[in-house]
Design a protein around this motif. Structure first.
Motif, PDB file in Angstrom:
ATOM      1  N   ALA A 185      -7.214  -6.524   4.848  1.00  0.00           N
ATOM      2  CA  ALA A 185      -6.594  -5.481   6.038  1.00  0.00           C
ATOM      3  C   ALA A 185      -6.640  -4.051   5.380  1.00  0.00           C
ATOM      4  N   VAL A 186      -5.656  -4.348   4.109  1.00  0.00           N
ATOM      5  CA  VAL A 186      -5.215  -2.721   3.304  1.00  0.00           C
ATOM      6  C   VAL A 186      -6.510  -2.317   3.363  1.00  0.00           C
ATOM      7  N   SER A 187      -8.059  -3.421   2.802  1.00  0.00           N
ATOM      8  CA  SER A 187      -9.430  -2.625   2.286  1.00  0.00           C
ATOM      9  C   SER A 187      -9.686  -1.672   3.537  1.00  0.00           C
ATOM     10  N   ARG A 188      -8.606  -2.549   4.797  1.00  0.00           N
ATOM     11  CA  ARG A 188     -10.036  -1.264   6.005  1.00  0.00           C
ATOM     12  C   ARG A 188      -8.891  -0.622   6.670  1.00  0.00           C
ATOM     13  N   ALA A 189      -7.584  -0.262   5.407  1.00  0.00           N
ATOM     14  CA  ALA A 189      -6.560   0.722   5.780  1.00  0.00           C
ATOM     15  C   ALA A 189      -7.889   2.815   5.705  1.00  0.00           C
ATOM     16  N   THR A 190      -7.269   2.970   7.048  1.00  0.00           N
ATOM     17  CA  THR A 190      -7.430   4.318   7.738  1.00  0.00           C
ATOM     18  C   THR A 190      -6.943   5.050   7.265  1.00  0.00           C
ATOM     19  N   LEU A 191      -6.699   6.384   6.547  1.00  0.00           N
ATOM     20  CA  LEU A 191      -5.910   7.011   6.555  1.00  0.00           C
ATOM     21  C   LEU A 191      -4.680   7.478   7.692  1.00  0.00           C
ATOM     22  N   GLY A 192      -5.356   7.021   9.336  1.00  0.00           N
ATOM     23  CA  GLY A 192      -4.391   7.617  10.629  1.00  0.00           C
ATOM     24  C   GLY A 192      -3.845   6.146  10.460  1.00  0.00           C
ATOM     25  N   ASP A 193      -4.522   5.031  10.131  1.00  0.00           N
ATOM     26  CA  ASP A 193      -3.655   3.961  10.427  1.00  0.00           C
ATOM     27  C   ASP A 193      -2.271   3.760   9.477  1.00  0.00           C
ATOM     28  N   THR A 194      -2.311   4.499   8.249  1.00  0.00           N
ATOM     29  CA  THR A 194      -1.644   4.699   7.435  1.00  0.00           C
ATOM     30  C   THR A 194      -0.692   5.186   7.280  1.00  0.00           C
ATOM     31  N   ARG A 195      -0.716   6.581   7.676  1.00  0.00           N
ATOM     32  CA  ARG A 195       0.201   7.277   7.829  1.00  0.00           C
ATOM     33  C   ARG A 195       1.458   6.896   9.036  1.00  0.00           C
ATOM     34  N   ALA A 196       0.625   6.280  10.105  1.00  0.00           N
ATOM     35  CA  ALA A 196       1.314   5.722  11.220  1.00  0.00           C
ATOM     36  C   ALA A 196       1.944   4.915  10.743  1.00  0.00           C
ATOM     37  N   PHE A 197       1.722   4.140   9.661  1.00  0.00           N
ATOM     38  CA  PHE A 197       2.734   2.862   9.265  1.00  0.00           C
ATOM     39  C   PHE A 197       3.888   3.038   8.608  1.00  0.00           C
TER      40      PHE A 197
ATOM     41  N   LEU B  49       0.501  -1.434   0.074  1.00  0.00           N
ATOM     42  CA  LEU B  49      -0.079  -0.552   0.144  1.00  0.00           C
ATOM     43  C   LEU B  49       1.174   1.185   0.116  1.00  0.00           C
ATOM     44  N   VAL B  50       2.052   1.072   0.418  1.00  0.00           N
ATOM     45  CA  VAL B  50       2.881   2.684   1.403  1.00  0.00           C
ATOM     46  C   VAL B  50       3.065   2.657  -1.001  1.00  0.00           C
ATOM     47  N   GLU B  51       3.368   1.525  -0.887  1.00  0.00           N
ATOM     48  CA  GLU B  51       4.722   1.742  -2.240  1.00  0.00           C
ATOM     49  C   GLU B  51       3.215   2.861  -3.780  1.00  0.00           C
ATOM     50  N   LYS B  52       2.189   1.378  -3.093  1.00  0.00           N
ATOM     51  CA  LYS B  52       1.521   2.557  -4.345  1.00  0.00           C
ATOM     52  C   LYS B  52       1.276   4.301  -4.200  1.00  0.00           C
TER      53      LYS B  52
ATOM     54  N   GLU C 127      -6.883  11.990   1.083  1.00  0.00           N
ATOM     55  CA  GLU C 127      -7.645  10.596   1.397  1.00  0.00           C
ATOM     56  C   GLU C 127      -8.430  10.046  -0.319  1.00  0.00           C
ATOM     57  N   GLN C 128      -8.306  10.903  -1.042  1.00  0.00           N
ATOM     58  CA  GLN C 128      -7.982   9.887  -2.367  1.00  0.00           C
ATOM     59  C   GLN C 128      -6.805   9.324  -2.825  1.00  0.00           C
ATOM     60  N   GLY C 129      -6.084   9.764  -2.010  1.00  0.00           N
ATOM     61  CA  GLY C 129      -4.435   9.078  -2.757  1.00  0.00           C
ATOM     62  C   GLY C 129      -5.041   7.947  -2.143  1.00  0.00           C
ATOM     63  N   ILE C 130      -4.815   7.577  -0.641  1.00  0.00           N
ATOM     64  CA  ILE C 130      -5.515   6.160   0.276  1.00  0.00           C
ATOM     65  C   ILE C 130      -5.865   5.445  -0.557  1.00  0.00           C
ATOM     66  N   ALA C 131      -7.569   5.724  -0.846  1.00  0.00           N
ATOM     67  CA  ALA C 131      -8.522   4.605  -2.063  1.00  0.00           C
ATOM     68  C   ALA C 131      -7.610   4.351  -3.637  1.00  0.00           C
ATOM     69  N   ALA C 132      -7.107   5.443  -4.354  1.00  0.00           N
ATOM     70  CA  ALA C 132      -6.566   5.206  -4.959  1.00  0.00           C
ATOM     71  C   ALA C 132      -5.454   4.012  -4.681  1.00  0.00           C
ATOM     72  N   ALA C 133      -4.484   4.215  -3.785  1.00  0.00           N
ATOM     73  CA  ALA C 133      -3.569   3.038  -3.298  1.00  0.00           C
ATOM     74  C   ALA C 133      -4.270   2.002  -2.926  1.00  0.00           C
ATOM     75  N   ARG C 134      -5.643   1.290  -1.738  1.00  0.00           N
ATOM     76  CA  ARG C 134      -6.290   0.484  -1.672  1.00  0.00           C
ATOM     77  C   ARG C 134      -6.393  -0.506  -3.142  1.00  0.00           C
ATOM     78  N   ALA C 135      -7.592   0.992  -3.915  1.00  0.00           N
ATOM     79  CA  ALA C 135      -8.182  -0.460  -5.456  1.00  0.00           C
ATOM     80  C   ALA C 135      -6.503  -0.204  -6.045  1.00  0.00           C
ATOM     81  N   ALA C 136      -5.552  -0.130  -5.881  1.00  0.00           N
ATOM     82  CA  ALA C 136      -3.831  -0.443  -6.805  1.00  0.00           C
ATOM     83  C   ALA C 136      -4.007  -1.965  -6.708  1.00  0.00           C
TER      84      ALA C 136
ATOM     85  N   LEU D 133       1.540   9.674  -5.454  1.00  0.00           N
ATOM     86  CA  LEU D 133       0.282   9.880  -4.841  1.00  0.00           C
ATOM     87  C   LEU D 133       0.762  11.422  -4.515  1.00  0.00           C
ATOM     88  N   GLY D 134       1.361  11.469  -3.954  1.00  0.00           N
ATOM     89  CA  GLY D 134       2.184  12.891  -3.998  1.00  0.00           C
ATOM     90  C   GLY D 134       2.299  12.955  -2.025  1.00  0.00           C
TER      91      GLY D 134
END
Lengths: 423, 465
Positions: free
Chosen positions: A192-204, A73-76, A141-150, A80-81
């Motif tokens: 897990a990735v489909s449930r990833a929130t902005l906060g979870d992702t930033r922390a990771f 997810l981070v790689e994707k 939020e848009q970025g993480i949605a795109a990355a989750r989709a990828a 994305l900015g």
């Protein structure tokens, strides 16, 4: 900013080339910044470009179950900015410089590799430093949605739509016990990735994408003193802390040998895969055996399978340096179970000195070819970092002596997958 | 008190191993760096083409050496200018089958193109002599045992039959057939399953004896080797090699009118489109270089016109590009892209307009400068590795270009004007053929009036009556 270690210099080639000590050497300088960033510089004036390789340690293998797939997810998210770059700008800046950039997620790292003409080195360092400091806060939020989709698309392609990775999953789960990093799938678990929130992702991202978890390798045409200044300027200010063993990949403990297992499944392509987990072999053991088995048309499995018309193709992949996967495409009309028997009989039998020497020669030259290519050289340096190991690679290859019965007494888990094409 | 300090220190030491800074923790301002935009590009160090040295043995075999002593490593190639696929005659795949037979088990990377065959390998200086001995064994005394021919032929037929025919590959094969007709340039260099299956053992033996000859062979070595050392080694292994008296027969090319060729793939969501024409053979002159610059401006990458308009601006495709292929007898130029079916007709029209504009108007000075820089940069990157160096020299050899081609490239590029660039393609990029692989029920009507009268081909690449 204080430099916490003095650069060490070695002459890569001086050790590697016992046959001609008069040739100029490629030098390697290593040091660490106070924020934990490991720096490896390998200047080479004979080329016209530079490669910047940033390797973040602890890849998918160090994810928890709740983070399954987060490294990918981070790689994707990389393109994305960030705080100071818009989506797509990283690549555009590299394109404009006449270079290319790529990334790779594995169980033990996330690697970002960029090659540009030498005049663009400072630009790449600026971009990578900005990404290291500003990726977490730049996620939207848009970025993480795109990355989750990828990530979801990659997962579906592998396991759902026209699945191509079922065999790989069956092998992985058979060879590696639950909790072992090598068992982790870089594609995640589809949940897990489909449930990833902005906060979870930033922390990771804050945990992983930071200097204390990074190795920066620069190879190519640059001045080492100038490069050190640039690295200090762009990276030394970034907050970071060196990771302890909590993110270390290897869970090394001895395993008892398990019974040999066979799985049959339906896949896109018919094939036979015989996989071996080896009991922590010496360096280059698995690679050497792979070359002996399928490194050329004269190799052991080619003679046993392809030359006899039983199979149309055979190859051996080495994974994690302690796993061998033998992939065979059966010839039409040949029973795949008989192929599996030939594979195990060949891989667990005596070999000739010719087989060994041919493989040793090929592997030795392959290491030199890897070293010769800037991207390959930087990847090797990011992995090894220790000059001694790097310099003695050829000696280690020369010293490997496979067991007389090749894999028979070396494996601790073996799994065969027979994949038949869907009707 | 001291105990409290100690406790705090212990807590710090045992605390989280990872950094969990809040957004405000990133001290951007304190970094002292301007983060508003990345630094400008600085001029790269001036690149100098490596010295390419040539020596010729008494039997006519030529040896080229490019020295680089940074590692104990040598990349090598043997290039055989009489063993290419256009020597196949009426038996497509004969040259490729023969090369595979004589290299069986050697570990060389063997390939056969229209105009030549090559054997590549990498080695160390100490192993070079042994590898040259193996090379001599394959070409000077080729082993063509019947059992090996049978085995290799069976394998090649199977591989050709199993080879997945991707739409892009199919389009390219039909394009070659359209512009080169029945000439060997119009047939895949590996042949087809049926033609390879029909090749007899005697044909392979004869081809191996005639096609490999010292006067038509170049050995290229790059890396930790000197010209004198290389000559000595090659002389020892191949100095006594004598080729046959056989003289190859020239196969002339006939003219071919432009076509709109299509393969109907009902239901396909994408259409592969190739636009192009036959071009001049490799000449190595100013006009050829100017045409390369024109191509770079039109379709040489992501900042070229085709990709910028068709991909970035209009979103018809994920990428569009153009390229020249040059052979010893003729060449070809193609522009290619994969379009979504519903926009393919509009996209093709836009593509043709872009070609026409490039053919009839001069490029801007900015475009010319960018194309020059891209071509020069691409050349320097070719020499980053010894294997890349051998490939770059191989291109000189097979196209008959002078050995100082790369050393003088920057100067020759700098001398080109916008007028030179336009003039080089004005006549080449006209009378274009078009090849489409896609759902013709959706494309046929939409393409009314575009290109010549449509001609259907089968998915096997055969023209239907």
């Amino acid at each position: 900013m204080r430099i916490s270690a003095i650069a060490a210099c070695i002459a890569i080639a001086a050790i590697a080339r016992a046959d001609d000590a008069s040739a100029p050497a490629l030098r390697v300088h290593t040091q660490s910044l106070a924020n934990g960033l490991d720096l490896v510089l390998a200047p080479d004036p004979s080329v016209s470009s530079v490669v910047v390789h940033v390797r973040y340690g602890a890849g998918a293998g160090a994810e928890t179950d709740a983070q399954a797939g987060y490294t990918l997810l981070v790689e994707k998210l990389l393109g994305l900015g960030t705080v100071h770059t818009k989506p797509g700008e990283f690549e555009r800046y590299i394109d404009e410089a006449g270079g290319w950039t790529t990334s790779e997620t594995t169980t033990d790292h996330l690697a970002l590799v960029t090659q540009v003409p030498a005049g663009a080195l400072e630009r790449v360092l600026w971009l990578e430093a900005e990404r290291m400091a500003g990726l977490a806060d730049g996620i939207t939020e848009q970025g993480i949605a795109a990355a989750r989709a990828a990530v979801d698309a990659a997962y579906r392609a592998a396991y759902v739509d026209q699945p191509y990775a079922l065999v790989a999953r069956a092998v992985r789960e058979a060879l590696w016990e639950p909790g072992h990093p090598n068992r982790r799938d870089v594609l995640g678990d589809g949940i897990a990735v489909s449930r990833a929130t902005l906060g979870d992702t930033r922390a990771f991202v804050r945990e992983r994408i930071q200097p204390g978890n990074a190795t920066l390798v620069i190879t190519g045409n640059f001045d080492a003193t100038q490069a050190r200044k640039l690295v200090r300027r762009y990276f030394a200010w970034i907050p970071g802390e060196r990771h302890g063993p909590g993110l270390s990949l290897r869970h090394r403990h001895e395993q008892p040998r398990r019974p040999r297992r066979v799985t049959e499944l339906v896949d896109a392509v018919p094939r036979v895969v015989v996989a071996y987990r080896l009991g922590y072999p010496p360096p280059f053991y698995a690679e050497l055996v792979a070359h002996m088995l399928a490194g050329s048309r004269a190799s052991m499995l080619h003679r046993a399978l392809v030359a006899t018309g039983l199979a149309s193709d055979v190859r051996v992949d080495v994974i994690h340096h302690d796993e061998l996967q033998i992939h065979v495409t059966p010839a039409p009309g040949i029973d795949p179970r008989s192929i599996a028997s030939v594979v195990t009989a060949t891989a667990e039998s005596a070999y000739s000195r010719t087989d060994l020497e041919r493989a040793r020669t090929t592997l030795d030259i392959q290491q030199l070819a890897l070293l010769e290519n800037l991207a390959g050289r930087s990847s090797l340096l990011a992995r090894v970092r220790s000059e001694r190991t790097f310099a003695t690679a050829r000696e280690q290859i020369a010293a490997v002596e496979p067991a007389p019965d090749l894999l028979a007494t070396r494996w601790i888990a073996s799994h065969t997958v027979i994949a038949r094409a869907a009707p | 008190m001291n105990g409290l300090v100690l406790a705090i220190l212990v807590c710090c030491a045992c605390g989280p191993r990872t950094v969990r800074h809040a957004p405000d923790d990133v001290p951007w301002a304190a970094s002292g760096v301007d983060w508003s935009a990345p630094p400008a590009l600085s001029a790269p160090p001036r690149w100098r083409a490596p010295m390419i040295s040539l020596t010729t043995l008494a039997n006519g075999l030529r040896v080229i050496v490019v020295e680089n002593h940074r590692l104990p490593f040598v990349a090598a190639a043997a290039i055989h200018l009489r063993a290419g696929a256009r020597e196949d005659g009426a038996h497509p795949g004969l040259a490729a089958l023969t090369a595979d037979v004589i290299d069986e088990g050697t570990g060389f990377e063997t390939s056969v193109a229209s105009d030549y065959a090559s054997q590549h390998f990498v080695t160390t200086p100490t192993r070079l002599d042994r590898d040259l001995e193996r090379l001599a064994f394959t070409v000077a005394t080729p082993q063509v045992h019947a059992a090996v021919i049978d085995r290799v032929r069976t394998r090649r037929v199977r591989e050709l039959a199993e080879r997945r025919q991707r739409p892009r590959t199919l389009a390219a094969q039909i394009f070659d057939r359209v512009v080169f007709g029945g000439h060997a340039y119009g047939v895949p260099a590996d042949g087809l399953p049926t033609t390879v299956a029909a090749i007899g053992n005697a044909m392979v033996e004869t081809f191996a004896r005639h096609a490999y000859a010292p006067e038509a062979t170049w050995i290229v070595l790059a890396g930790d080797v000197t010209l004198a050392g290389a000559r000595k080694l090659v002389e020892a292994r191949l100095g006594t090699w004598r080729g046959s008296e056989h003289k190859p027969v020239a196969h002339p090319l006939s003219t071919a009118p432009p076509q709109l060729a299509y393969v109907d793939t009902p239901g396909a969501s994408d259409a592969v489109v190739l636009v192009g024409t036959r071009a001049a053979a490799a000449a190595g002159d100013t006009r050829e270089l100017a045409a390369d610059v024109a191509n770079a401006i039109l379709g040489g990458g992501t900042d070229a016109r085709l990709d910028r308009v068709l991909h970035a601006e209009r979103g018809y495709t994920f990428g569009a590009s153009a390229s020249f292929w040059r052979g010893q007898l003729a060449g070809a130029w193609t522009a290619a892209a994969t379009f979504r079916t519903e926009v393919a007709a509009d996209a093709l029209r836009a593509m043709l307009e872009l070609v026409e504009t490039a053919r009839t108007t001069e490029p801007s000075t900015e475009e010319l400068a960018r194309a020059r820089a891209n071509l020069a940069r691409g050349t320097t990157l070719s020499f980053e590795t010894m294997a890349g160096t051998v490939r770059a020299v191989e291109r000189l050899v097979v196209l008959g270009r002078p050995l100082d081609w790369y050393a003088t490239l920057e100067t020759r590029l700098a001398a080109l004007t916008p007028s030179d660039v336009r003039a080089a393609v004005t006549d080449v990029w006209r009378d274009l053929s078009i090849v489409i692989v896609g759902d013709w029920s959706k494309l046929g009507g939409a393409l009314h009036g575009v290109g010549p009268r449509p001609v259907a081909y089968t998915a096997g690449g055969i023209r239907t009556p």
